[in-house]
Design a protein around this motif. Structure first.
Motif, PDB file in Angstrom:
ATOM      1  N   GLU A   1     -17.202  35.680 -25.169  1.00  0.00           N
ATOM      2  CA  GLU A   1     -16.025  36.007 -25.972  1.00  0.00           C
ATOM      3  C   GLU A   1     -14.926  36.595 -25.093  1.00  0.00           C
ATOM      4  N   SER A   2     -15.311  37.497 -24.213  1.00  0.00           N
ATOM      5  CA  SER A   2     -14.341  38.087 -23.286  1.00  0.00           C
ATOM      6  C   SER A   2     -15.061  38.508 -21.999  1.00  0.00           C
ATOM      7  N   TRP A   3     -14.301  38.474 -20.913  1.00  0.00           N
ATOM      8  CA  TRP A   3     -14.827  38.792 -19.593  1.00  0.00           C
ATOM      9  C   TRP A   3     -14.293  40.131 -19.106  1.00  0.00           C
ATOM     10  N   GLY A   4     -15.125  40.819 -18.344  1.00  0.00           N
ATOM     11  CA  GLY A   4     -14.642  41.945 -17.588  1.00  0.00           C
ATOM     12  C   GLY A   4     -14.242  41.465 -16.202  1.00  0.00           C
ATOM     13  N   GLN A   5     -13.611  42.335 -15.443  1.00  0.00           N
ATOM     14  CA  GLN A   5     -13.292  41.951 -14.080  1.00  0.00           C
ATOM     15  C   GLN A   5     -14.571  42.061 -13.261  1.00  0.00           C
ATOM     16  N   GLY A   6     -14.644  41.395 -12.153  1.00  0.00           N
ATOM     17  CA  GLY A   6     -15.865  41.380 -11.376  1.00  0.00           C
ATOM     18  C   GLY A   6     -16.030  42.590 -10.492  1.00  0.00           C
ATOM     19  N   THR A   7     -17.256  42.812 -10.088  1.00  0.00           N
ATOM     20  CA  THR A   7     -17.560  43.840  -9.106  1.00  0.00           C
ATOM     21  C   THR A   7     -18.470  43.205  -8.054  1.00  0.00           C
ATOM     22  N   LEU A   8     -18.119  43.402  -6.789  1.00  0.00           N
ATOM     23  CA  LEU A   8     -18.785  42.707  -5.703  1.00  0.00           C
ATOM     24  C   LEU A   8     -20.052  43.439  -5.277  1.00  0.00           C
TER      25      LEU A   8
ATOM     26  N   GLN B   1     -14.651  46.968 -18.312  1.00  0.00           N
ATOM     27  CA  GLN B   1     -14.421  47.446 -16.948  1.00  0.00           C
ATOM     28  C   GLN B   1     -15.767  47.590 -16.251  1.00  0.00           C
ATOM     29  N   ALA B   2     -16.007  46.739 -15.260  1.00  0.00           N
ATOM     30  CA  ALA B   2     -17.268  46.795 -14.518  1.00  0.00           C
ATOM     31  C   ALA B   2     -17.110  47.635 -13.255  1.00  0.00           C
ATOM     32  N   SER B   3     -18.189  48.270 -12.871  1.00  0.00           N
ATOM     33  CA  SER B   3     -18.187  49.092 -11.665  1.00  0.00           C
ATOM     34  C   SER B   3     -19.604  49.200 -11.124  1.00  0.00           C
ATOM     35  N   GLY B   4     -19.721  49.756  -9.924  1.00  0.00           N
ATOM     36  CA  GLY B   4     -21.034  50.009  -9.352  1.00  0.00           C
ATOM     37  C   GLY B   4     -21.426  49.082  -8.227  1.00  0.00           C
ATOM     38  N   GLY B   5     -20.604  48.080  -7.947  1.00  0.00           N
ATOM     39  CA  GLY B   5     -20.917  47.186  -6.860  1.00  0.00           C
ATOM     40  C   GLY B   5     -20.786  47.877  -5.514  1.00  0.00           C
ATOM     41  N   GLY B   6     -21.285  47.217  -4.485  1.00  0.00           N
ATOM     42  CA  GLY B   6     -21.192  47.786  -3.147  1.00  0.00           C
ATOM     43  C   GLY B   6     -22.075  47.041  -2.180  1.00  0.00           C
ATOM     44  N   LEU B   7     -22.265  47.646  -1.034  1.00  0.00           N
ATOM     45  CA  LEU B   7     -23.089  47.072   0.034  1.00  0.00           C
ATOM     46  C   LEU B   7     -24.442  47.768   0.032  1.00  0.00           C
ATOM     47  N   VAL B   8     -25.503  46.973   0.032  1.00  0.00           N
ATOM     48  CA  VAL B   8     -26.852  47.523   0.012  1.00  0.00           C
ATOM     49  C   VAL B   8     -27.734  46.652   0.898  1.00  0.00           C
ATOM     50  N   GLN B   9     -28.735  47.262   1.478  1.00  0.00           N
ATOM     51  CA  GLN B   9     -29.673  46.501   2.287  1.00  0.00           C
ATOM     52  C   GLN B   9     -30.673  45.768   1.402  1.00  0.00           C
ATOM     53  N   ALA B  10     -31.192  44.701   1.931  1.00  0.00           N
ATOM     54  CA  ALA B  10     -32.216  43.956   1.203  1.00  0.00           C
ATOM     55  C   ALA B  10     -33.380  44.884   0.867  1.00  0.00           C
TER      56      ALA B  10
ATOM     57  N   ASP C   1     -24.650  52.753 -26.464  1.00  0.00           N
ATOM     58  CA  ASP C   1     -23.517  52.527 -27.354  1.00  0.00           C
ATOM     59  C   ASP C   1     -22.686  53.797 -27.561  1.00  0.00           C
ATOM     60  N   GLY C   2     -23.304  54.935 -27.364  1.00  0.00           N
ATOM     61  CA  GLY C   2     -22.547  56.175 -27.477  1.00  0.00           C
ATOM     62  C   GLY C   2     -21.476  56.284 -26.407  1.00  0.00           C
ATOM     63  N   LYS C   3     -21.725  55.625 -25.292  1.00  0.00           N
ATOM     64  CA  LYS C   3     -20.773  55.605 -24.187  1.00  0.00           C
ATOM     65  C   LYS C   3     -20.057  54.270 -24.074  1.00  0.00           C
ATOM     66  N   ASN C   4     -20.330  53.361 -25.012  1.00  0.00           N
ATOM     67  CA  ASN C   4     -19.735  52.011 -24.970  1.00  0.00           C
ATOM     68  C   ASN C   4     -19.963  51.362 -23.609  1.00  0.00           C
ATOM     69  N   THR C   5     -21.161  51.511 -23.098  1.00  0.00           N
ATOM     70  CA  THR C   5     -21.455  51.044 -21.753  1.00  0.00           C
ATOM     71  C   THR C   5     -22.761  50.263 -21.724  1.00  0.00           C
ATOM     72  N   VAL C   6     -22.746  49.190 -20.970  1.00  0.00           N
ATOM     73  CA  VAL C   6     -23.966  48.446 -20.670  1.00  0.00           C
ATOM     74  C   VAL C   6     -24.214  48.558 -19.175  1.00  0.00           C
TER      75      VAL C   6
ATOM     76  N   SER D   1     -22.372  49.122 -13.996  1.00  0.00           N
ATOM     77  CA  SER D   1     -21.976  49.608 -15.317  1.00  0.00           C
ATOM     78  C   SER D   1     -20.824  48.772 -15.829  1.00  0.00           C
ATOM     79  N   CYS D   2     -20.742  48.656 -17.136  1.00  0.00           N
ATOM     80  CA  CYS D   2     -19.641  47.948 -17.784  1.00  0.00           C
ATOM     81  C   CYS D   2     -19.241  48.760 -19.005  1.00  0.00           C
ATOM     82  N   THR D   3     -18.062  49.337 -18.943  1.00  0.00           N
ATOM     83  CA  THR D   3     -17.585  50.191 -20.028  1.00  0.00           C
ATOM     84  C   THR D   3     -16.522  49.466 -20.824  1.00  0.00           C
ATOM     85  N   ALA D   4     -16.661  49.531 -22.127  1.00  0.00           N
ATOM     86  CA  ALA D   4     -15.759  48.818 -23.020  1.00  0.00           C
ATOM     87  C   ALA D   4     -14.780  49.767 -23.685  1.00  0.00           C
TER      88      ALA D   4
END
Length: 124
Positions: free
Chosen positions: A112-119, A4-13, A73-78, A20-23
């Motif tokens: 091996e496996s994909w998460g959903q995208g985050t824009l 599960q990916a998250s954290g995307g959004g709109l940002v200025q240059a 790895d304690g949070k299963n997150t990259v 984040s990607c939590t498994a």
């Protein structure tokens, strides 16, 4: 494994974002993880990878020095810390479980496996 990916959004240059990607599921098999992205009208491309210990990372030339992958790895997150963002970084970002780690550009066939995208949208 479900990713599960998250954290995307709109940002200025010039700004920053952290993805984040939590498994869940068989997280004991998450030895190698990666990030890919797909910009509008373009093919999906490799962005970054990190090995099981977090000691080794690999980046596409276009993001090297600006992006940093890490894992808890304690949070299963990259994570993908993205700094000095440019308009050309605008894309849907995908996290992925990889079959192997390489210091070369990693192809989609290594996934091996994909998460959903985050824009991520970078405004100039």
């Amino acid at each position: 494994v479900q990713l599960q990916a998250s954290g995307g959004g709109l940002v200025q240059a010039g700004g920053s974002l952290r993805l984040s990607c939590t498994a869940s599921g068989r997280t004991s098999t998450l030895y190698y993880m990666g990030w890919f992205r797909q910009a509008p009208g373009k093919e999906r491309e490799f962005v970054a990878a990190i090995n099981w210990s977090g000691r080794f990372t690999n980046y596409a030339g276009s993001v090297k020095g600006r992006f940093a992958a890490s894992r808890d790895d304690g949070k299963n997150t990259v994570y993908l810390q993205m700094n000095s963002l440019k308009s050309e970084d605008t894309a849907v970002y995908y996290c992925a479980q990889l079959r192997y780690f390489s210091s070369d550009e990693i192809p989609e066939s290594a996934v091996e496996s994909w998460g959903q995208g985050t824009l991520v949208t970078v405004s100039s």
